[in-house]
Design a protein around this motif. Structure first.
Motif, PDB file in Angstrom:
ATOM      1  N   MET A   1       0.857  -1.177   0.000  1.00 12.30           N
ATOM      2  CA  MET A   1       0.000   0.000   0.000  1.00 12.30           C
ATOM      3  C   MET A   1       0.902   1.240   0.000  1.00 12.30           C
ATOM      4  O   MET A   1       1.877   1.321   0.732  1.00 12.30           O
ATOM      5  CB  MET A   1      -0.901   0.007   1.230  1.00 12.30           C
ATOM      6  CG  MET A   1      -1.697   1.269   1.356  1.00 12.30           C
ATOM      7  SD  MET A   1      -2.884   1.329   2.714  1.00 12.30           S
ATOM      8  CE  MET A   1      -1.842   1.244   4.131  1.00 12.30           C
ATOM      9  N   ILE A   2       0.546   2.201  -0.798  1.00 13.18           N
ATOM     10  CA  ILE A   2       1.264   3.466  -0.902  1.00 13.18           C
ATOM     11  C   ILE A   2       0.331   4.583  -0.439  1.00 13.18           C
ATOM     12  O   ILE A   2      -0.842   4.619  -0.811  1.00 13.18           O
ATOM     13  CB  ILE A   2       1.722   3.721  -2.348  1.00 13.18           C
ATOM     14  CG1 ILE A   2       2.638   2.589  -2.804  1.00 13.18           C
ATOM     15  CG2 ILE A   2       2.407   5.060  -2.477  1.00 13.18           C
ATOM     16  CD1 ILE A   2       2.891   2.571  -4.289  1.00 13.18           C
ATOM     17  N   VAL A  59      -4.707   6.814  -0.978  1.00 17.20           N
ATOM     18  CA  VAL A  59      -3.945   5.561  -0.914  1.00 17.20           C
ATOM     19  C   VAL A  59      -4.174   4.749  -2.182  1.00 17.20           C
ATOM     20  O   VAL A  59      -5.182   4.908  -2.861  1.00 17.20           O
ATOM     21  CB  VAL A  59      -4.318   4.699   0.317  1.00 17.20           C
ATOM     22  CG1 VAL A  59      -4.001   5.418   1.607  1.00 17.20           C
ATOM     23  CG2 VAL A  59      -5.772   4.301   0.281  1.00 17.20           C
ATOM     24  N   GLY A  60      -3.209   3.879  -2.488  1.00 18.85           N
ATOM     25  CA  GLY A  60      -3.322   3.019  -3.663  1.00 18.85           C
ATOM     26  C   GLY A  60      -2.074   2.175  -3.801  1.00 18.85           C
ATOM     27  O   GLY A  60      -1.278   2.066  -2.869  1.00 18.85           O
ATOM     28  N   ASN A  61      -1.893   1.612  -4.993  1.00 19.25           N
ATOM     29  CA  ASN A  61      -0.716   0.760  -5.198  1.00 19.25           C
ATOM     30  C   ASN A  61       0.136   1.216  -6.386  1.00 19.25           C
ATOM     31  O   ASN A  61       1.055   0.523  -6.781  1.00 19.25           O
ATOM     32  CB  ASN A  61      -1.134  -0.703  -5.371  1.00 19.25           C
ATOM     33  CG  ASN A  61      -2.110  -0.896  -6.516  1.00 19.25           C
ATOM     34  OD1 ASN A  61      -2.378   0.026  -7.264  1.00 19.25           O
ATOM     35  ND2 ASN A  61      -2.639  -2.094  -6.633  1.00 19.25           N
ATOM     36  N   ARG A  65       0.204   7.085 -10.412  1.00 17.03           N
ATOM     37  CA  ARG A  65      -1.221   7.437 -10.448  1.00 17.03           C
ATOM     38  C   ARG A  65      -1.587   8.321  -9.260  1.00 17.03           C
ATOM     39  O   ARG A  65      -2.316   9.307  -9.400  1.00 17.03           O
ATOM     40  CB  ARG A  65      -2.095   6.190 -10.459  1.00 17.03           C
ATOM     41  CG  ARG A  65      -3.576   6.513 -10.689  1.00 17.03           C
ATOM     42  CD  ARG A  65      -4.480   5.307 -10.523  1.00 17.03           C
ATOM     43  NE  ARG A  65      -4.493   4.773  -9.182  1.00 17.03           N
ATOM     44  CZ  ARG A  65      -5.149   5.335  -8.148  1.00 17.03           C
ATOM     45  NH1 ARG A  65      -5.808   6.465  -8.313  1.00 17.03           N
ATOM     46  NH2 ARG A  65      -5.130   4.770  -6.955  1.00 17.03           N
ATOM     47  N   LEU A  66      -1.067   7.991  -8.080  1.00 15.69           N
ATOM     48  CA  LEU A  66      -1.369   8.781  -6.889  1.00 15.69           C
ATOM     49  C   LEU A  66      -0.800  10.194  -7.011  1.00 15.69           C
ATOM     50  O   LEU A  66      -1.473  11.180  -6.685  1.00 15.69           O
ATOM     51  CB  LEU A  66      -0.819   8.097  -5.639  1.00 15.69           C
ATOM     52  CG  LEU A  66      -1.455   6.755  -5.286  1.00 15.69           C
ATOM     53  CD1 LEU A  66      -0.748   6.130  -4.096  1.00 15.69           C
ATOM     54  CD2 LEU A  66      -2.940   6.899  -5.012  1.00 15.69           C
ATOM     55  N   LEU A  94       4.581   7.909   0.617  1.00 17.28           N
ATOM     56  CA  LEU A  94       5.062   6.965   1.627  1.00 17.28           C
ATOM     57  C   LEU A  94       4.796   5.540   1.133  1.00 17.28           C
ATOM     58  O   LEU A  94       3.660   5.211   0.815  1.00 17.28           O
ATOM     59  CB  LEU A  94       4.370   7.180   2.961  1.00 17.28           C
ATOM     60  CG  LEU A  94       4.481   8.574   3.574  1.00 17.28           C
ATOM     61  CD1 LEU A  94       3.570   8.704   4.765  1.00 17.28           C
ATOM     62  CD2 LEU A  94       5.911   8.868   3.957  1.00 17.28           C
ATOM     63  N   THR A  95       5.839   4.749   1.053  1.00 18.91           N
ATOM     64  CA  THR A  95       5.661   3.359   0.585  1.00 18.91           C
ATOM     65  C   THR A  95       5.830   2.388   1.730  1.00 18.91           C
ATOM     66  O   THR A  95       6.417   2.661   2.731  1.00 18.91           O
ATOM     67  CB  THR A  95       6.681   3.018  -0.502  1.00 18.91           C
ATOM     68  OG1 THR A  95       7.974   3.249  -0.014  1.00 18.91           O
ATOM     69  CG2 THR A  95       6.431   3.842  -1.741  1.00 18.91           C
TER      70      THR A  95
END
Length: 95
Positions: A1-2, A59-61, A65-66, A94-95
């Motif tokens: 999750m990023i 949030v996303g992966n 894109r984020l 943040l990864t």
């Protein structure tokens, strides 16, 4: 999750009361989540008339894109809210 966040500092030059400021900020806080699927909050300078600090978080992966999503939100705010010019912004991933 990023997790991607953006801290925006808005300069509200024509504002002379907290009531005027809150009217502008409340409008921005309502529109941003609807338009860009981000969580939004005023996070600093709540009692200062001429400045607002707003945080956007999503949030996303996919980092690209984020980042793009936050950039689009910033661009939208610049073009559609001339009464709330962006003085500064910072995007953090943040990864």
């Amino acid at each position: 999750m990023i997790i991607a966040s953006c801290l925006l500092t808005l300069e509200l030059a024509g504002v002379f009361s907290l009531k005027e400021k809150r009217s502008i900020v409340k409008s921005v806080l309502k529109r941003m989540p609807q338009k860009f699927n981000v969580a939004v909050a005023e996070v600093d300078h709540q009692d200062v008339w001429g400045t607002a600090v707003i945080a956007l978080v999503t949030v996303g992966n996919d980092t690209a894109r984020l980042h793009s999503q936050l950039q689009k939100a910033i661009s939208w705010l610049e073009h559609h809210r001339p009464d709330a010019p962006i003085a500064d912004y910072e995007i953090e991933i943040l990864t």
